[in-house]
Design an enzyme around this catalytic site. Structure first.
Site, PDB file in Angstrom:
ATOM      1  N   ASP A  83      52.002  64.045  43.495  1.00 59.44           N
ATOM      2  CA  ASP A  83      52.144  63.014  44.522  1.00 59.44           C
ATOM      3  C   ASP A  83      51.456  63.517  45.807  1.00 59.44           C
ATOM      4  O   ASP A  83      51.656  64.676  46.205  1.00 59.44           O
ATOM      5  CB  ASP A  83      53.652  62.788  44.753  1.00 59.44           C
ATOM      6  CG  ASP A  83      53.952  61.564  45.596  1.00 59.44           C
ATOM      7  OD1 ASP A  83      53.098  60.664  45.689  1.00 59.44           O
ATOM      8  OD2 ASP A  83      55.072  61.501  46.150  1.00 59.44           O
ATOM      9  N   GLU A 142      44.055  56.590  47.667  1.00 58.24           N
ATOM     10  CA  GLU A 142      44.763  55.720  48.620  1.00 58.24           C
ATOM     11  C   GLU A 142      43.799  55.242  49.692  1.00 58.24           C
ATOM     12  O   GLU A 142      42.999  56.004  50.220  1.00 58.24           O
ATOM     13  CB  GLU A 142      45.921  56.479  49.283  1.00 58.24           C
ATOM     14  CG  GLU A 142      46.582  55.627  50.380  1.00 58.24           C
ATOM     15  CD  GLU A 142      47.959  56.132  50.822  1.00 58.24           C
ATOM     16  OE1 GLU A 142      48.709  56.646  49.965  1.00 58.24           O
ATOM     17  OE2 GLU A 142      48.258  56.022  52.023  1.00 58.24           O
ATOM     18  N   ASP A 268      61.646  57.643  45.633  1.00 57.59           N
ATOM     19  CA  ASP A 268      62.211  58.967  45.867  1.00 57.59           C
ATOM     20  C   ASP A 268      63.528  58.848  46.648  1.00 57.59           C
ATOM     21  O   ASP A 268      64.587  59.307  46.221  1.00 57.59           O
ATOM     22  CB  ASP A 268      61.188  59.811  46.651  1.00 57.59           C
ATOM     23  CG  ASP A 268      61.654  61.237  46.866  1.00 57.59           C
ATOM     24  OD1 ASP A 268      62.666  61.639  46.270  1.00 57.59           O
ATOM     25  OD2 ASP A 268      61.001  61.966  47.641  1.00 57.59           O
ATOM     26  N   THR A 269      63.464  58.152  47.798  1.00 56.86           N
ATOM     27  CA  THR A 269      64.612  58.087  48.706  1.00 56.86           C
ATOM     28  C   THR A 269      65.887  57.564  48.036  1.00 56.86           C
ATOM     29  O   THR A 269      66.967  58.133  48.227  1.00 56.86           O
ATOM     30  CB  THR A 269      64.245  57.202  49.920  1.00 56.86           C
ATOM     31  OG1 THR A 269      63.163  57.844  50.603  1.00 56.86           O
ATOM     32  CG2 THR A 269      65.409  57.017  50.858  1.00 56.86           C
TER      33      THR A 269
HETATM   34  P1  13P Z   1      60.432  56.249  49.148  1.00 58.24           P
HETATM   35  O1  13P Z   1      60.689  57.201  50.293  1.00 58.24           O
HETATM   36  O2  13P Z   1      60.524  54.821  49.582  1.00 58.24           O
HETATM   37  O3  13P Z   1      61.301  56.524  47.991  1.00 58.24           O
HETATM   38  O4  13P Z   1      58.930  56.461  48.676  1.00 58.24           O
HETATM   39  C1  13P Z   1      58.554  57.570  47.911  1.00 58.24           C
HETATM   40  C2  13P Z   1      57.091  57.687  47.783  1.00 58.24           C
HETATM   41  O5  13P Z   1      56.321  56.780  48.053  1.00 58.24           O
HETATM   42  C3  13P Z   1      56.559  58.982  47.296  1.00 58.24           C
HETATM   43  O6  13P Z   1      55.162  59.042  47.356  1.00 58.24           O
END
Ligand code: 13P
Length: 342
Positions: A83, A142, A268-269
């Site tokens: 990532d 991106e 992730d969050t």
């Molecule tokens: P969130 O913080 O919304 O979960 O996004 C995670 C993300 O885009 C990792 O690249």
């Protein structure tokens, strides 16, 4: 089955008209939560690790945990994705470590903060595509910069200036040869995305539709796609946390994106919040507890439930058995047959 390229997962998802959640991991319990959710819903999965996660796990722990996942869940197609790679070197080391997909985020300079110009982005992304495709590894690029519109990211004159420009996206995909394009539509990483339920002014889903019309064969990626559900905020706050009221990306907006070419959705969050809430609950209710399994087990379970819900909502559930793994060597051969010519 061996790990597969992310390209294979996204191609299958496009055929089936569904999206695939890409869930970030930092430790064993998170990997276990994702794999159990995948088994229970019969889903293909993308497991992703940031640079921070790679340094936290010292790379090798992460690699061997992922090998364990392929052994223990042989029926689940898994792609391991870097990532937000900040440089070709980061992507190279990920590929050497066994990642089957990398993101070269050339929208920012190598410091991961300073917005980069278009030519820089094209140059570093193309460099990674050449290196990765030679090994059958997938590349996500991106264009545009992530960040909220509400918080004044970008210039005051045009709050939408940092969003992905559809025409530039066409040029970017042609000149780089990427497999997947992360788009900026007003989302940001973390819990604090929006101060109220987002409208089309701050979460510009329409932009995805415009990009998809111009690039119907490019897999689109939504970053910052946690929904930050109220229940998860409430559990954390009930047990002593201090999360300010906040709003994420509604699942129905993600589903709208999936109808218009979004194939990878980064989350992730929500998982961090689910685990933190569960840990807080145990430690608050049983302050005498010090066996870490007493709180890591419910934390793992809480994350599994979030991941399962997303797998069903994104439509990947039920699709694990559609896959006949394509070896990376075969992917490399296919890329060689259709080189990027621009
Ligand atoms: P969130 O913080 O919304 O979960 O996004 C995670 C993300 O885009 C990792 O690249």
């Amino acid at each position: 089955m061996p790990m597969v390229s992310m390209r294979q997962l996204l191609d299958e998802a496009a055929k089936g008209g569904y999206g695939v959640g890409a869930f970030n991991v930092n430790n064993m319990e998170q990997i276990q939560a994702i794999m159990e959710a995948a088994r229970e819903t019969q889903s293909p999965v993308i497991v992703q690790a940031s640079r921070g996660a790679r340094s936290y796990t010292n790379d090798r722990f992460l690699y061997h945990l992922m090998m364990a996942a392929t052994e223990l869940y042989p029926e689940i197609p898994i792609a391991l994705h870097q990532d937000h790679g900040n440089s070709p070197d980061t992507c190279k080391s990920a590929i050497e470590m066994g990642f089957t997909s990398v993101m070269m985020d050339g929208s920012l300079m190598a410091d991961g903060k300073t917005p980069a110009d278009f030519e820089y982005n094209v140059r570093v992304t193309r460099e990674v595509v050449d290196m990765a495709h030679a090994r059958g590894v997938t590349v996500e690029g991106e264009l545009g910069c992530l960040g909220g519109i509400e918080d004044g990211h970008g210039s005051d004159a045009d709050p939408l200036a940092h969003l992905t420009d559809p025409d530039q996206a066409v040029e970017f995909v042609e000149r780089t040869g990427i497999d997947a394009l992360a788009v900026a539509i007003g989302t940001s990483h973390g819990a604090y995305k929006f101060t109220k339920k987002p409208t089309g002014e701050v979460l510009v889903m329409e932009r995805i539709e415009q990009i998809n019309r111009k690039l119907p064969h490019t897999h689109l990626v939504m970053h910052g796609s946690s929904s930050v559900p109220q229940e998860l905020q409430d559990v954390i706050n009930k047990y002593g946390g201090k999360i300010k009221q906040t709003y994420g990306v509604p699942v129905e907006e993600i589903q709208r994106g999936i109808k218009h070419g979004v194939r990878k959705i980064n989350v992730d969050t929500d998982n961090r919040m689910a685990m933190t809430g569960a840990v807080r609950k145990v430690l608050t209710e049983k302050p005498e507890e010090f066996d870490l399994r007493a709180y890591m087990k419910p934390a793992r379970e809480a994350m599994k439930e979030v991941v399962k819900a997303r797998m069903i909502q994104f439509g990947q559930a039920g699709h694990a058995s559609d896959y006949k793994p394509i070896p990376l060597e075969e992917m490399a051969r296919r890329y060689k047959e259709t080189p990027v010519t621009v």
